[in-house]
Design a protein around this motif. Structure first.
Motif, PDB file in Angstrom:
ATOM      1  N   PRO A 148     -35.605  15.608  21.942  1.00 46.28           N
ATOM      2  CA  PRO A 148     -34.421  15.539  22.804  1.00 46.28           C
ATOM      3  C   PRO A 148     -34.506  14.364  23.778  1.00 46.28           C
ATOM      4  N   ASN A 149     -33.334  13.884  24.174  1.00 46.45           N
ATOM      5  CA  ASN A 149     -33.212  12.964  25.300  1.00 46.45           C
ATOM      6  C   ASN A 149     -33.900  11.613  25.113  1.00 46.45           C
TER       7      ASN A 149
ATOM      8  N   SER B  12     -26.904   7.550  22.321  1.00 39.11           N
ATOM      9  CA  SER B  12     -26.589   6.234  22.887  1.00 39.11           C
ATOM     10  C   SER B  12     -26.626   5.167  21.799  1.00 39.11           C
TER      11      SER B  12
ATOM     12  N   THR C 115     -23.445  11.510  26.169  1.00 40.09           N
ATOM     13  CA  THR C 115     -24.863  11.203  26.352  1.00 40.09           C
ATOM     14  C   THR C 115     -25.223  11.745  27.734  1.00 40.09           C
ATOM     15  N   GLY C 116     -26.488  12.022  27.953  1.00 37.65           N
ATOM     16  CA  GLY C 116     -26.834  12.547  29.263  1.00 37.65           C
ATOM     17  C   GLY C 116     -28.334  12.562  29.434  1.00 37.65           C
TER      18      GLY C 116
ATOM     19  N   TYR D 299     -30.590  14.544  29.961  1.00 37.89           N
ATOM     20  CA  TYR D 299     -31.228  15.857  29.865  1.00 37.89           C
ATOM     21  C   TYR D 299     -31.311  16.234  28.388  1.00 37.89           C
ATOM     22  N   ALA D 300     -32.152  17.216  28.077  1.00 36.09           N
ATOM     23  CA  ALA D 300     -32.366  17.597  26.681  1.00 36.09           C
ATOM     24  C   ALA D 300     -31.170  18.362  26.122  1.00 36.09           C
TER      25      ALA D 300
ATOM     26  N   GLY E 201     -31.913  17.110  18.907  1.00 35.47           N
ATOM     27  CA  GLY E 201     -33.348  17.081  19.192  1.00 35.47           C
ATOM     28  C   GLY E 201     -34.150  18.149  18.451  1.00 35.47           C
TER      29      GLY E 201
ATOM     30  N   GLU F 285     -37.118   0.165  29.398  1.00 36.19           N
ATOM     31  CA  GLU F 285     -37.915   0.941  30.364  1.00 36.19           C
ATOM     32  C   GLU F 285     -39.388   1.043  29.957  1.00 36.19           C
TER      33      GLU F 285
ATOM     34  N   VAL G 137     -35.760  -0.926  20.630  1.00 37.19           N
ATOM     35  CA  VAL G 137     -34.310  -0.930  20.808  1.00 37.19           C
ATOM     36  C   VAL G 137     -33.926  -0.552  22.235  1.00 37.19           C
ATOM     37  N   SER G 138     -33.045  -1.358  22.806  1.00 33.10           N
ATOM     38  CA  SER G 138     -32.404  -0.966  24.059  1.00 33.10           C
ATOM     39  C   SER G 138     -30.905  -1.113  23.841  1.00 33.10           C
TER      40      SER G 138
HETATM   41  N1  LIG Z   1     -32.401   2.416  30.223  1.00 30.45           N
HETATM   42  C1  LIG Z   1     -31.950   2.929  29.084  1.00 30.45           C
HETATM   43  N2  LIG Z   1     -31.479   4.187  29.062  1.00 30.45           N
HETATM   44  C2  LIG Z   1     -31.037   4.682  27.888  1.00 30.45           C
HETATM   45  C3  LIG Z   1     -31.047   3.910  26.679  1.00 30.45           C
HETATM   46  N3  LIG Z   1     -30.563   4.676  25.688  1.00 30.45           N
HETATM   47  C4  LIG Z   1     -30.264   5.853  26.237  1.00 30.45           C
HETATM   48  N4  LIG Z   1     -30.532   5.888  27.563  1.00 30.45           N
HETATM   49  C5  LIG Z   1     -30.344   7.010  28.480  1.00 30.45           C
HETATM   50  O1  LIG Z   1     -31.120   8.092  28.019  1.00 30.45           O
HETATM   51  C6  LIG Z   1     -30.474   9.342  28.299  1.00 30.45           C
HETATM   52  C7  LIG Z   1     -30.412  10.179  27.046  1.00 30.45           C
HETATM   53  O2  LIG Z   1     -29.552   9.539  26.135  1.00 30.45           O
HETATM   54  P1  LIG Z   1     -28.846  10.290  24.925  1.00 30.45           P
HETATM   55  O3  LIG Z   1     -28.258   9.203  24.083  1.00 30.45           O
HETATM   56  O4  LIG Z   1     -27.960  11.387  25.395  1.00 30.45           O
HETATM   57  O5  LIG Z   1     -30.129  10.917  24.200  1.00 30.45           O
HETATM   58  P2  LIG Z   1     -30.195  11.912  22.933  1.00 30.45           P
HETATM   59  O6  LIG Z   1     -31.452  11.602  22.227  1.00 30.45           O
HETATM   60  O7  LIG Z   1     -28.935  11.830  22.163  1.00 30.45           O
HETATM   61  O8  LIG Z   1     -30.346  13.286  23.683  1.00 30.45           O
HETATM   62  P3  LIG Z   1     -30.070  14.787  23.125  1.00 30.45           P
HETATM   63  O9  LIG Z   1     -28.796  14.768  22.347  1.00 30.45           O
HETATM   64  O10 LIG Z   1     -29.976  15.573  24.377  1.00 30.45           O
HETATM   65  O11 LIG Z   1     -31.255  15.133  22.290  1.00 30.45           O
HETATM   66  C8  LIG Z   1     -29.117   8.993  28.871  1.00 30.45           C
HETATM   67  O12 LIG Z   1     -29.199   9.110  30.273  1.00 30.45           O
HETATM   68  C9  LIG Z   1     -28.922   7.539  28.487  1.00 30.45           C
HETATM   69  O13 LIG Z   1     -28.117   6.825  29.373  1.00 30.45           O
HETATM   70  C10 LIG Z   1     -31.573   2.556  26.763  1.00 30.45           C
HETATM   71  O14 LIG Z   1     -31.630   1.815  25.782  1.00 30.45           O
HETATM   72  N5  LIG Z   1     -31.999   2.140  27.976  1.00 30.45           N
END
Ligand SMILES: Nc1nc2c(ncn2[C@@H]2O[C@H](COP(=O)(O)OP(=O)(O)OP(=O)(O)O)[C@@H](O)[C@H]2O)c(=O)[nH]1
Ligand SMILES: [Mg+2]
Length: 309
Positions: free
Chosen positions: A85-86, A91, A103-104, A106-107, A132, A195, A216-217
C-alpha cells in the motif's frame, strides 16, 4: 393465489445463493417484481428485507472480498502495477494515462483493481493497478486471492516499491505472488524516487537481483518515459508500421515475435495475406532501405513494411 410468504422467502434465499454484486442486485429486483404488492404484513416485511439486500450488495461489492474480480482486457497488452500500500501506484497510473483516480498518503486508497490505457510508442497498453498486497495475500488475507487472481491473465508485472522504505516489503509482495503460482515477466519501479536516498536502488537490487529496476518519480517526466520503455520491453511485443503508396501510417501494429511478413499481412486483412507476394522493408530487419523480401521474412521492432500484391 400468491405463494405462501414463507415459501417465497425460501425461494428468494435459494435464488440469491452464490450471486454477488450486480448479478445479486438484478436477481433481487426480479424477486421484488414477483412479490405480491401488499402494504402490510409478512410480504411487506419481505419487500423491506429485499430492498436492504440491494443496499448490502452495493456495500459489499465496493469492498474487496470475492474470489474473482474481472478486469476487461483492452489494448495490445495488459500490465499490472503491484506493490505494498501507499507506494504511489495510483499516482503512476494517473501520470501515464488520462484516468482521474484517488491518490492519498495513506494505505488502501485503492480498493479494487483499476485499469487505464496508456499509449507507448503509439500502441495502447492496459495498465491495471492492483490494490496494496499484504503478507498472507495468497491465503486470502485482505481479499488477496481475488487480487492475485487478476494477475493470472496479465502479460507482465511492474512491482512498485518505495525507494525510502524497507525493501523487505517488496520481498513480501513478491513472495505472495510466487506463493500464488504466478510467474510473469517483471520489473521493479522504485517509486517516489525524488524522496529516495542514493543507496535506495542498491538496497532493492539486493533483494531482487533478477529484475530490472527503474527509478520513477511522477514529478520527473524523463523517469516516466523510462518506465514506459520498461513496460514496453516487458510486453515482449514488437511494433511494425505499414506503408502503402509511399505513405507510412502513424499508428504501429503490435505483434508477438517472431512475426513474418505473412503475419503482418494477415493482421491487416486475411485476403491480403493470401494474395501477397512479399514486401518491401525499411528498418532493423532490412539490409538496405526498401529491401524486397519474401512472405516468410521475419520483421523486427521498428520496421516499416509495405506488403506487395
Ligand atoms: N514525492 C512524491 N510523492 C509521490 C510520488 N508518487 C506518489 N506520491 C505520493 O504518495 C502517496 C501515495 O500515492 P498513491 O498513488 O495513492 O499510492 P498507492 O500505491 O496507489 O496507494 P494505495 O492505493 O493506498 O495502495 C500520495 O500522497 C502521493 O502524492 C512521487 O513520485 N513523488
Ligand atoms: Mg492506489
Amino acid at each position: 393465489m400468491p405463494m405462501p410468504h414463507r415459501t417465497f422467502a425460501a425461494l428468494a434465499k435459494r435464488r440469491l445463493v452464490g450471486k454477488e454484486g450486480r448479478e445479486r442486485i438484478r436477481e433481487v429486483r426480479n424477486l421484488l417484481a414477483e412479490l405480491p404488492d401488499y402494504k402490510n404484513g409478512p410480504y411487506a416485511d419481505l419487500r423491506k428485507s429485499l430492498l436492504a439486500e440491494i443496499e448490502d450488495a452495493r456495500v459489499r461489492s465496493s469492498a474487496v472480498h470475492r474470489d474473482s474480480i474481472a478486469v476487461r482486457r483492452e489494448g495490445a497488452a495488459q500490465v499490472a502495477l503491484v506493490g505494498p500500500p501507499n507506494v504511489g501506484k495510483s499516482s503512476i497510473l494517473q501520470a501515464l494515462s488520462e484516468i482521474q483516480i484517488k491518490t492519498g498518503d495513506y494505505a488502501f486508497t485503492t480498493l479494487r483493481p483499476v485499469p487505464a490505457l496508456t499509449r507507448i510508442g503509439g500502441v495502447l497498453v492496459q495498465l491495471v493497478e492492483i490494490p496494496g498486497l499484504i503478507e498472507g495475500a495468497a491465503d486470502d488475507r485482505g481479499g488477496g486471492r481475488a487480487l492475485l487472481g487478476v494477475l493470472r491473465s496479465v502479460d507482465a508485472i511492474v512491482f512498485c516499491a518505495r525507494g525510502d522504505e524497507d525493501p523487505s516489503l517488496l520481498g513480501i509482495v513478491r513472495g505472495e505472488v510466487v506463493a500464488a503460482g504466478i510467474d510473469k515477466p517483471a520489473a521493479i519501479a522504485m517509486t517516489r524516487a525524488d524522496e529516495a536516498d542514493p543507496d535506495a536502488a542498491t538496497r532493492l537490487r539486493a533483494i531482487a537481483p533478477d529484475l530490472p529496476i527503474v527509478a520513477v518519480s511522477v514529478l520527473d517526466e524523463r523517469s516516466l518515459d523510462e518506465l514506459r520503455e520498461t513496460i514496453w520491453a516487458l510486453t515482449g511485443l514488437i511494433r511494425v508500421r505499414l506503408r502503402s503508396n509511399g505513405v507510412t501510417e502513424d499508428e504501429p501494429l503490435a505483434l508477438h515475435p517472431p512475426a513474418t511478413v505473412d503475419v503482418v499481412a494477415d493482421a491487416v486483412h486475411h485476403d491480403l495475406a493470401a494474395s501477397s507476394s512479399g514486401a518491401r522493408v525499411w528498418g532493423p530487419s532490412a539490409k538496405f532501405d526498401g529491401q524486397r523480401v519474401g512472405r516468410d521474412h521475419e520483421v523486427l521492432d521498428g520496421d516499416v513494411v509495405e506488403i506487395l500484391r
